[in-house]
Motif scaffolding. Structure first.
Motif, mmCIF file in Angstrom:
data_model
loop_
_atom_site.group_PDB
_atom_site.id
_atom_site.type_symbol
_atom_site.label_atom_id
_atom_site.label_comp_id
_atom_site.label_asym_id
_atom_site.label_seq_id
_atom_site.Cartn_x
_atom_site.Cartn_y
_atom_site.Cartn_z
ATOM 1 N N ASP A 157 59.664 38.774 -8.408
ATOM 2 C CA ASP A 157 58.985 38.447 -6.924
ATOM 3 C C ASP A 157 58.140 39.663 -6.419
ATOM 4 O O ASP A 157 58.585 41.055 -6.751
ATOM 5 C CB ASP A 157 59.763 37.789 -5.892
ATOM 6 C CG ASP A 157 60.998 38.722 -5.653
ATOM 7 O OD1 ASP A 157 60.798 39.719 -5.561
ATOM 8 O OD2 ASP A 157 62.112 38.119 -5.415
ATOM 9 N N SER A 158 56.958 39.455 -5.903
ATOM 10 C CA SER A 158 56.163 40.266 -5.271
ATOM 11 C C SER A 158 55.292 40.029 -4.113
ATOM 12 O O SER A 158 55.077 38.612 -4.155
ATOM 13 C CB SER A 158 55.377 41.035 -6.318
ATOM 14 O OG SER A 158 54.630 42.210 -5.965
ATOM 15 N N TYR A 159 54.515 40.561 -3.756
ATOM 16 C CA TYR A 159 53.324 39.991 -2.693
ATOM 17 C C TYR A 159 52.293 40.951 -3.008
ATOM 18 O O TYR A 159 52.254 42.121 -3.291
ATOM 19 C CB TYR A 159 53.798 40.252 -1.122
ATOM 20 C CG TYR A 159 53.862 41.425 -0.448
ATOM 21 C CD1 TYR A 159 52.972 41.900 0.305
ATOM 22 C CD2 TYR A 159 54.997 41.936 -0.561
ATOM 23 C CE1 TYR A 159 53.133 43.024 0.875
ATOM 24 C CE2 TYR A 159 55.236 43.275 0.114
ATOM 25 C CZ TYR A 159 54.292 43.757 0.916
ATOM 26 O OH TYR A 159 54.372 44.741 1.425
ATOM 27 N N VAL A 160 51.050 40.542 -2.635
ATOM 28 C CA VAL A 160 49.727 41.043 -2.693
ATOM 29 C C VAL A 160 49.054 41.328 -1.306
ATOM 30 O O VAL A 160 49.502 40.518 -0.507
ATOM 31 C CB VAL A 160 48.957 40.558 -3.788
ATOM 32 C CG1 VAL A 160 49.384 40.620 -5.109
ATOM 33 C CG2 VAL A 160 48.517 39.322 -3.137
ATOM 34 N N CYS A 161 48.232 42.345 -1.152
ATOM 35 C CA CYS A 161 47.817 42.595 0.112
ATOM 36 C C CYS A 161 46.433 43.211 0.282
ATOM 37 O O CYS A 161 46.133 43.804 -0.842
ATOM 38 C CB CYS A 161 48.699 43.767 0.703
ATOM 39 S SG CYS A 161 48.447 44.227 2.572
ATOM 40 N N GLU A 179 48.079 38.580 3.288
ATOM 41 C CA GLU A 179 49.095 38.822 2.264
ATOM 42 C C GLU A 179 49.710 37.578 1.698
ATOM 43 O O GLU A 179 49.703 36.440 2.194
ATOM 44 C CB GLU A 179 50.311 39.523 2.806
ATOM 45 C CG GLU A 179 49.825 40.904 3.309
ATOM 46 C CD GLU A 179 50.827 41.476 4.366
ATOM 47 O OE1 GLU A 179 51.296 42.730 3.872
ATOM 48 O OE2 GLU A 179 51.052 40.714 5.109
ATOM 49 N N MET A 180 49.963 37.537 0.249
ATOM 50 C CA MET A 180 50.525 36.293 -0.669
ATOM 51 C C MET A 180 51.656 36.681 -1.371
ATOM 52 O O MET A 180 51.688 37.893 -1.954
ATOM 53 C CB MET A 180 49.294 35.688 -1.271
ATOM 54 C CG MET A 180 47.820 35.295 -0.623
ATOM 55 S SD MET A 180 46.675 35.056 -1.852
ATOM 56 C CE MET A 180 46.010 36.469 -2.188
ATOM 57 N N ALA A 181 52.602 35.953 -1.404
ATOM 58 C CA ALA A 181 53.873 36.053 -1.930
ATOM 59 C C ALA A 181 53.827 35.340 -3.294
ATOM 60 O O ALA A 181 53.429 34.257 -3.473
ATOM 61 C CB ALA A 181 54.978 35.856 -1.132
#
Length: 221
Positions: free
Chosen positions: A32-36, A78-80
């Motif tokens: 899992d991660s998120y982008v920004c 931001e999206m996970a």
């Protein structure tokens, strides 16, 4: 003998019409991660679009604005992303999937709907960024994120194919779908914590295994 056979026949007839049982399989996220993206429109400038947050303890979902100093402000997006391994479900059939729930622990809630969608391409936990993120696929849910544990019912028809084709299970993306608001900022625990996101899959199972009437009768003779 005849009385015993009659009792057994009645029991088997009742069992054959018994409601199907269900079995829940819980998959813990294996990535899992998120982008920004912070965007300063008056310059314009982008920030964090090449940064990776795969080892973060938190996953962020936001679409809001941050003031730096008057009149400077930035758009924040931001999206996970969460990936679940379906390769160990070989004994299950996608046609038997009756419910799919995404379960996660949020430390901050948001106002407005959060959208869940299938990820439409491969990605890696320690290399995904806003700039190289995969495409967004079909939507599978829309929900209000609350503080604490969230139990999100997903569109079973969209998730079921992953059971039969694990290589295409690229994961689930959470975002706000471009609907900006001052308060659209949510945070939930990643797999680096004791409360990782999970996918709960409920499969139907027949109460009595299929068998020919001759085999059943023979077992009592």
């Amino acid at each position: 003998m005849n009385r015993i056979w009659l009792v057994c026949a009645v029991f088997l007839a009742a069992a054959s019409v018994a409601p199907a049982t269900e079995q829940v399989v819980k998959l813990e996220t294996d990535g899992d991660s998120y982008v920004c993206r912070f965007y300063e429109p008056s310059v314009p400038l982008e920030f964090y679009v090449d940064d990776n947050f795969g080892d973060a303890w938190e996953l962020h979902v936001s679409n809001t604005y941050t003031y730096i100093s008057d009149p400077w402000w930035m758009e924040v997006l931001e999206m996970a992303y969460m990936h679940f391994d379906f390769s160990g479900l070989g004994e299950y059939d996608g046609a038997d999937l009756v419910e799919a729930q995404l379960v996660f622990n949020a430390t901050d809630a948001v106002e407005g709907a959060v959208l869940a969608a299938k990820v439409a391409g491969p990605w890696e936990e320690m290399s995904i960024t806003y700039r190289n993120r995969p495409p967004r696929g079909d939507s599978v849910a829309s929900f209000d994120m609350v503080e604490g544990y969230n139990y999100v019912d997903l569109n079973v028809g969209k998730i079921a194919p992953w059971v039969d084709a694990p290589d295409l299970a690229y994961g689930i993306q959470l975002d706000h779908g471009g609907n900006g608001s001052w308060d659209n900022y949510g945070v939930f625990c990643s797999r680096e914590t004791d409360s990782p996101p999970e996918l709960w899959l409920t499969f139907s199972e027949p109460a009595v295994q299929e068998s020919s009437w001759g085999e059943i009768k023979a077992s009592f003779e």
